[in-house]
Design an enzyme around this catalytic site. Sequence first.
Site, PDB file in Angstrom:
ATOM      1  N   HIS A  17       0.606  -0.922   0.338  1.00 38.03           N
ATOM      2  CA  HIS A  17       0.368   0.033  -0.082  1.00 38.03           C
ATOM      3  C   HIS A  17       1.090   0.812   0.288  1.00 38.03           C
ATOM      4  CE1 HIS A  17      -2.612  -2.374   2.548  1.00 38.03           C
ATOM      5  NE2 HIS A  17      -3.788  -2.091   1.342  1.00 38.03           N
ATOM      6  N   LYS A  41     -16.327  -6.925   6.438  1.00 39.82           N
ATOM      7  CA  LYS A  41     -14.933  -7.676   6.708  1.00 39.82           C
ATOM      8  C   LYS A  41     -14.415  -8.241   8.153  1.00 39.82           C
ATOM      9  CE  LYS A  41     -12.978  -6.030   1.762  1.00 39.82           C
ATOM     10  NZ  LYS A  41     -11.926  -6.009   1.190  1.00 39.82           N
ATOM     11  N   ARG A  90      -1.959  -6.068  -7.718  1.00 38.81           N
ATOM     12  CA  ARG A  90      -1.391  -6.977  -7.591  1.00 38.81           C
ATOM     13  C   ARG A  90      -1.550  -7.851  -8.841  1.00 38.81           C
ATOM     14  NH1 ARG A  90      -2.891  -7.744  -1.828  1.00 38.81           N
ATOM     15  NH2 ARG A  90      -4.697  -8.060  -3.385  1.00 38.81           N
ATOM     16  N   SER A 128      -2.844  -7.271   3.180  1.00 35.36           N
ATOM     17  CA  SER A 128      -2.834  -7.471   4.888  1.00 35.36           C
ATOM     18  C   SER A 128      -3.400  -8.583   5.241  1.00 35.36           C
ATOM     19  CB  SER A 128      -4.417  -6.146   4.242  1.00 35.36           C
ATOM     20  OG  SER A 128      -3.773  -5.385   4.215  1.00 35.36           O
TER      21      SER A 128
END
Length: 158
Positions: A17, A41, A90, A128
């Site tokens: 990030h 989440k 990504r 993450s």
Amino acid sequence: MKRAITPGTFDPITSGHLDIITRAAQLVDEVIVGVAPSSRKNPLFSLEERVALVEQATAHLPNVSVHPFDGLLVDFAARMGADVVIKGLRAITDFEYEFQMTALNYQLDRSMETIFIMSPPDYMYLSSSIVREIASLHGDVTGFVPDCVADALRAKFA
Ligand code: PNS
């Protein structure tokens, strides 16, 4: 003056990030990091903790500020006077989701452009969730996250 939003959940902010935010800050005059609650989440870090960690990690970047936001990204961008969203991309697994989000955001607000910056190979598979998993198993996350985040993860899983 070009102002961009880099949005995300940042649970927690990773070196990947930070790489994207740093490169975005070189492309535009001002970068606003938008931290979403993403309550569905069930984040490890509270919204306040995530904002504070992004602030610490980006403190050396003078044209970057950090704001929590709720609701639609297009509305947040309009409120902040930004007409560009910059995101990292990504490995190919990101593409389908990001393609959908970009198309829908474009339909919601045609004045908002989304630009992608490719993650460098070092961070291509970093996320993450992987960082949280490594930290929860007491693995070493040095290099995967800024130092302040490594400390916060150690404290979380102590
Ligand atoms: O880091 P993440 O979890 O991939 O970030 C996702 C985020 C926060 C960028 C995305 O969920 C988002 O933009 N949320 C705000 C609500 C919204 O605008 N949804 C998209 C409608 S097309």
